[in-house]
Design a protein around this motif. Structure first.
Motif, PDB file in Angstrom:
ATOM      1  N   GLU A  54       0.828  -1.202   0.000  1.00 59.98           N
ATOM      2  CA  GLU A  54       0.000   0.000   0.000  1.00 59.98           C
ATOM      3  C   GLU A  54       0.865   1.255   0.000  1.00 59.98           C
ATOM      4  OE1 GLU A  54      -2.822   0.040   3.108  1.00 59.98           O
ATOM      5  OE2 GLU A  54      -3.700  -1.907   2.604  1.00 59.98           O
ATOM      6  N   ARG A  55       0.412   2.233  -0.776  1.00 59.24           N
ATOM      7  CA  ARG A  55       1.133   3.503  -0.813  1.00 59.24           C
ATOM      8  C   ARG A  55       0.920   4.236   0.505  1.00 59.24           C
ATOM      9  NH1 ARG A  55       3.442   7.010  -4.324  1.00 59.24           N
ATOM     10  NH2 ARG A  55       3.444   9.183  -3.661  1.00 59.24           N
ATOM     11  N   PRO A  56       1.993   4.565   1.227  1.00 56.33           N
ATOM     12  CA  PRO A  56       1.845   5.304   2.482  1.00 56.33           C
ATOM     13  C   PRO A  56       1.615   6.789   2.214  1.00 56.33           C
ATOM     14  CG  PRO A  56       4.149   4.898   2.045  1.00 56.33           C
ATOM     15  CD  PRO A  56       3.393   4.220   0.939  1.00 56.33           C
ATOM     16  N   THR A  57       1.015   7.456   3.138  1.00 54.14           N
ATOM     17  CA  THR A  57       0.830   8.899   3.023  1.00 54.14           C
ATOM     18  C   THR A  57       1.983   9.604   3.731  1.00 54.14           C
ATOM     19  OG1 THR A  57      -0.499   8.993   5.044  1.00 54.14           O
ATOM     20  CG2 THR A  57      -1.677   8.656   2.956  1.00 54.14           C
ATOM     21  N   PRO A  58       2.432  10.735   3.204  1.00 57.23           N
ATOM     22  CA  PRO A  58       3.555  11.445   3.831  1.00 57.23           C
ATOM     23  C   PRO A  58       3.323  11.755   5.305  1.00 57.23           C
ATOM     24  CG  PRO A  58       3.104  12.337   1.655  1.00 57.23           C
ATOM     25  CD  PRO A  58       2.000  11.383   1.960  1.00 57.23           C
ATOM     26  N   VAL A  98       9.752   9.456  -3.955  1.00 60.83           N
ATOM     27  CA  VAL A  98       8.561   8.616  -4.070  1.00 60.83           C
ATOM     28  C   VAL A  98       7.627   8.839  -2.885  1.00 60.83           C
ATOM     29  CG1 VAL A  98       7.728   6.229  -3.976  1.00 60.83           C
ATOM     30  CG2 VAL A  98       9.631   6.827  -5.488  1.00 60.83           C
ATOM     31  N   LEU A  99       8.192   8.886  -1.684  1.00 63.21           N
ATOM     32  CA  LEU A  99       7.370   9.018  -0.478  1.00 63.21           C
ATOM     33  C   LEU A  99       6.924  10.449  -0.229  1.00 63.21           C
ATOM     34  CD1 LEU A  99       9.355   6.660   1.943  1.00 63.21           C
ATOM     35  CD2 LEU A  99       7.287   6.146   0.633  1.00 63.21           C
ATOM     36  N   GLU A 100       7.524  11.393  -0.948  1.00 64.81           N
ATOM     37  CA  GLU A 100       7.180  12.823  -0.823  1.00 64.81           C
ATOM     38  C   GLU A 100       7.373  13.309   0.613  1.00 64.81           C
ATOM     39  OE1 GLU A 100       3.212  13.177  -2.313  1.00 64.81           O
ATOM     40  OE2 GLU A 100       3.827  12.889  -4.403  1.00 64.81           O
ATOM     41  N   VAL A 101       8.528  12.932   1.181  1.00 69.39           N
ATOM     42  CA  VAL A 101       8.872  13.357   2.542  1.00 69.39           C
ATOM     43  C   VAL A 101      10.257  13.980   2.531  1.00 69.39           C
ATOM     44  CG1 VAL A 101       7.457  11.573   3.618  1.00 69.39           C
ATOM     45  CG2 VAL A 101       9.870  11.111   3.138  1.00 69.39           C
ATOM     46  N   ARG A 102      10.525  14.766   3.551  1.00 70.08           N
ATOM     47  CA  ARG A 102      11.847  15.331   3.716  1.00 70.08           C
ATOM     48  C   ARG A 102      12.780  14.281   4.318  1.00 70.08           C
ATOM     49  NH1 ARG A 102      11.525  20.790   7.011  1.00 70.08           N
ATOM     50  NH2 ARG A 102      13.771  20.669   6.524  1.00 70.08           N
ATOM     51  N   CYS A 103      14.018  14.296   3.866  1.00 69.90           N
ATOM     52  CA  CYS A 103      14.990  13.335   4.376  1.00 69.90           C
ATOM     53  C   CYS A 103      16.300  14.039   4.700  1.00 69.90           C
ATOM     54  CB  CYS A 103      15.253  12.231   3.352  1.00 69.90           C
ATOM     55  SG  CYS A 103      13.842  11.140   3.079  1.00 69.90           S
ATOM     56  N   ALA A 104      17.012  13.479   5.646  1.00 70.61           N
ATOM     57  CA  ALA A 104      18.341  13.961   5.999  1.00 70.61           C
ATOM     58  C   ALA A 104      19.275  12.770   6.037  1.00 70.61           C
ATOM     59  CB  ALA A 104      18.309  14.665   7.355  1.00 70.61           C
ATOM     60  N   VAL A 105      20.541  13.014   5.731  1.00 71.85           N
ATOM     61  CA  VAL A 105      21.560  11.963   5.757  1.00 71.85           C
ATOM     62  C   VAL A 105      22.655  12.372   6.726  1.00 71.85           C
ATOM     63  CG1 VAL A 105      23.360  10.784   4.448  1.00 71.85           C
ATOM     64  CG2 VAL A 105      21.130  11.173   3.403  1.00 71.85           C
TER      65      VAL A 105
END
Length: 288
Positions: A54-58, A98-105
């Protein structure tokens, strides 16, 4: 069991850094962009298209903090300017798109990654960290590293030949030596202390072939040291008992929702064609 990352890092250290791909932000030179082998590159697929994800929502995911190292070429390393780059870095960007979320590394020493994840200093580890005996949750593998044979182009070496009776170079004490002795019992395994020494021997024609991990062999084939002498022969050979479960993303045991979201994103990255784009950027001589 040693992590797959550890085994790959030891072998990668034997090959010149000059063989690594150019930064995604820089135009590679024409020679580096041309695969050393003429066979079409096979893009691996580790995702079941029939699986119901299932596609998760942000909003249910939130921002994701990824932990990795900066000394694991070609997966995560710093270029000459100090910029973090690599297969894993680009894959993280694609996942977050793809998830349309902010990410940090955040980069950390390899030995601290697992505890940092449990201490909630990050949300996911993407660094070739093995999950043996731990309680961490792993996504489906996004890459497996097969064993491969390398032989001279003009030779007739064929590992599928019945009763293969040839001297095969390998690195002493590795899983590849064990695999070679187990599944090619008629071959005469010749172990060397370094992969570079073994590859020099096949280049010079002293032995007909070398068996090792496909990442190190691919970079050697595409680099100046091979001088176009050789090719992949037979294979690829995948066996989790010898070569590990593959590269995965690890999350905490209470983060099943995040693992499901990452599995969904990894499959979408592959189906969209972006995985192929990233794969070809770092593996112009395909592993498979």
């Amino acid at each position: 069991m040693r992590s797959l990352r550890h085994a790959l890092l030891i072998l990668a250290m034997l090959l010149p850094l000059a063989a690594l791909p150019a930064s995604a932000g820089a135009a590679p030179d024409a020679d580096a962009a041309t695969p050393a082998a003429q066979d079409p590159v096979v893009i691996p697929n580790f995702w079941d298209p029939r699986a119901r994800l299932e596609r998760p929502t942000p909003a249910t995911i939130g921002a994701i903090r990824f932990l990795m190292t900066d000394d694991f070429p070609p997966f995560s390393y710093r270029d000459r300017r100090g910029v973090l780059m690599g297969f894993n870095v680009d894959l993280v960007r694609a996942i977050c798109d793809v998830l349309e979320v902010r990410c940090a590394v955040q980069t950390r020493p390899f030995g601290t990654l697992g505890q940092a994840l449990l201490d909630r200093a990050g949300d996911a580890v993407i660094a070739g960290l093995a999950n043996d005996g731990s309680k961490l949750l792993a996504t489906n593998p996004y890459l497996k590293i097969p064993g491969r044979f390398v032989a001279r182009k003009e030779g007739t070496f064929d590992p599928a030949a019945k009763g293969l009776d040839a001297f095969i170079g390998t690195v002493c004490g590795t899983a590849h030596q064990a695999y070679l002795q187990r599944f090619f019992p008629s071959a005469k395994a010749v172990c060397y202390l370094s992969l570079r020494t073994a590859l020099d021997q096949v280049k010079e024609g002293t032995i007909p072939a070398v068996f090792a991990d496909a990442v190190s062999l691919a970079f050697w084939l595409d680099g100046p040291e091979a001088a176009g002498c050789c090719r992949f022969a037979g294979g690829p050979y995948l066996d989790d008992r010898y070569f590990g479960d593959g590269l995965t993303i690890l999350v905490r045991p209470d983060d099943r929702r995040l693992r499901a979201a990452l599995d969904y994103a990894l499959r979408e990255v592959h189906q969209s064609g972006r995985y192929e784009e990233i794969y070809l950027r770092y593996f112009p001589v395909g592993l498979f």
